[in-house]
Design an enzyme around this catalytic site. Structure first.
Site, mmCIF file in Angstrom:
data_model
loop_
_atom_site.group_PDB
_atom_site.id
_atom_site.type_symbol
_atom_site.label_atom_id
_atom_site.label_comp_id
_atom_site.label_asym_id
_atom_site.label_seq_id
_atom_site.Cartn_x
_atom_site.Cartn_y
_atom_site.Cartn_z
ATOM 1 N N GLU A 80 15.854 -25.775 54.611
ATOM 2 C CA GLU A 80 15.089 -24.637 54.066
ATOM 3 C C GLU A 80 15.476 -23.358 54.795
ATOM 4 O O GLU A 80 15.724 -22.318 54.189
ATOM 5 C CB GLU A 80 13.577 -24.854 54.256
ATOM 6 N N ILE A 102 -2.323 -19.652 45.004
ATOM 7 C CA ILE A 102 -1.711 -19.422 43.701
ATOM 8 C C ILE A 102 -1.943 -17.961 43.346
ATOM 9 O O ILE A 102 -3.052 -17.431 43.507
ATOM 10 C CB ILE A 102 -2.349 -20.350 42.647
ATOM 11 N N LEU A 103 -0.893 -17.306 42.889
ATOM 12 C CA LEU A 103 -1.012 -15.885 42.547
ATOM 13 C C LEU A 103 -1.583 -15.733 41.135
ATOM 14 O O LEU A 103 -1.282 -16.536 40.244
ATOM 15 C CB LEU A 103 0.366 -15.221 42.607
ATOM 16 N N ASN A 113 9.837 -20.474 58.285
ATOM 17 C CA ASN A 113 10.803 -19.815 57.377
ATOM 18 C C ASN A 113 10.804 -18.309 57.590
ATOM 19 O O ASN A 113 11.849 -17.671 57.627
ATOM 20 C CB ASN A 113 10.473 -20.148 55.916
ATOM 21 N N ASN A 128 10.101 -17.788 45.851
ATOM 22 C CA ASN A 128 9.427 -18.834 46.623
ATOM 23 C C ASN A 128 10.426 -19.902 47.035
ATOM 24 O O ASN A 128 11.447 -20.094 46.379
ATOM 25 C CB ASN A 128 8.327 -19.477 45.760
ATOM 26 N N HIS A 174 10.436 -24.012 47.692
ATOM 27 C CA HIS A 174 9.637 -25.217 47.455
ATOM 28 C C HIS A 174 10.413 -26.411 48.001
ATOM 29 O O HIS A 174 11.612 -26.556 47.708
ATOM 30 C CB HIS A 174 9.399 -25.369 45.948
HETATM 31 C C1 GRF Z 1 7.724 -25.075 53.795
HETATM 32 O O1 GRF Z 1 7.998 -26.439 53.695
HETATM 33 C C2 GRF Z 1 7.903 -24.375 52.466
HETATM 34 O O2 GRF Z 1 8.926 -24.909 51.680
HETATM 35 C C3 GRF Z 1 6.577 -24.641 51.802
HETATM 36 O O3 GRF Z 1 5.625 -24.513 52.840
HETATM 37 C C4 GRF Z 1 6.247 -24.817 54.096
HETATM 38 C C5 GRF Z 1 6.051 -23.636 54.980
HETATM 39 O O4 GRF Z 1 6.511 -23.842 56.288
HETATM 40 N N1 GRF Z 1 6.365 -23.740 50.692
HETATM 41 P P1 GRF Z 1 6.654 -22.632 57.303
HETATM 42 O O5 GRF Z 1 5.293 -21.942 57.367
HETATM 43 O O6 GRF Z 1 7.719 -21.732 56.793
HETATM 44 O O7 GRF Z 1 7.001 -23.262 58.605
#
Ligand code: GRF
Length: 189
Positions: free
Chosen positions: A175, A93-94, A14, A108, A110
């Site tokens: 995502e 966790i923050l 991401n 974030n 999710h």
């Molecule tokens: C993703 O599925 C995101 O939604 C979750 O952790 C994963 C991270 O993947 N919070 P990457 O490190 O971005 O490939």
């Protein structure tokens, strides 16, 4: 230009997409990534960020309590003035103190509907429950676990996915698209 700090713990797919979008895509001229931070000094995403010309910082959490660790993280990130702190696979966790310091600035992603599933293994949950679809959620981070105000969701059709890997693959594609699209909207606010 809005300044983004991205937090990662692992592969950083991401993060990579967000950097690409700032350098050559829908976030170009709107946002820049000023820092990638990781709690894992060996997170593969850090190398990717460096190769893309982005500043990185890491701090191992060994021996530090959550609050102490986050205080140290604050000291690091405050060297880089920022508008949004983007969590992208950040597996810690923050602390409430940290979250309260940056209201409506921590975002974030999710990989499930946060009203139905919080915490780890969200794709596994969708796969094991044979869900025909799941919902990727981008939300503000509050003091709870995946309980913050929902900013946007995207439904992912899982009917063609036969394995957990396929479910993850289908979800990640969405995502990657959704996160930058929503960051773009936030930049206009
Ligand atoms: C993703 O599925 C995101 O939604 C979750 O952790 C994963 C991270 O993947 N919070 P990457 O490190 O971005 O490939």
């Amino acid at each position: 230009m809005k300044k983004l700090i991205v937090f990662i713990s692992g592969r950083g797919s991401n993060m990579k997409r967000i950097i690409e979008e700032t350098q050559n895509g829908i976030l170009k001229g709107l946002a820049e990534v000023v820092l990638v931070f990781s709690d894992k000094p060996d997170a593969p995403g850090l190398d990717i960020a460096r190769q893309m010309g982005i500043e990185t910082e890491t701090l191992s959490s060994k021996g530090l309590k959550r609050k102490e660790y986050d205080e140290e993280v604050s000291k690091i990130i405050e060297k880089y003035p920022f508008d949004f702190l983007i969590l992208a696979g950040y597996m810690r966790i923050l602390s409430p103190e940290f979250v309260r310091k940056y209201p409506k600035k921590i975002i974030n992603i999710h990989p499930a509907d946060t009203r139905r599933h919080q915490g780890l293994d969200a794709y596994k949950w969708a796969f094991e429950n044979r869900l025909p679809e799941t919902k990727i959620t981008v939300h503000y981070v509050d003091e709870g676990m995946d309980t913050g105000e929902i900013i946007a969701q995207k439904t992912v059709d899982l009917r063609g996915c036969k394995t957990l890997e396929e479910v993850e693959q289908c979800g990640l594609v969405e995502e990657h698209k959704l996160y930058s699209k929503i960051i773009k909207k936030l930049c206009y606010n």
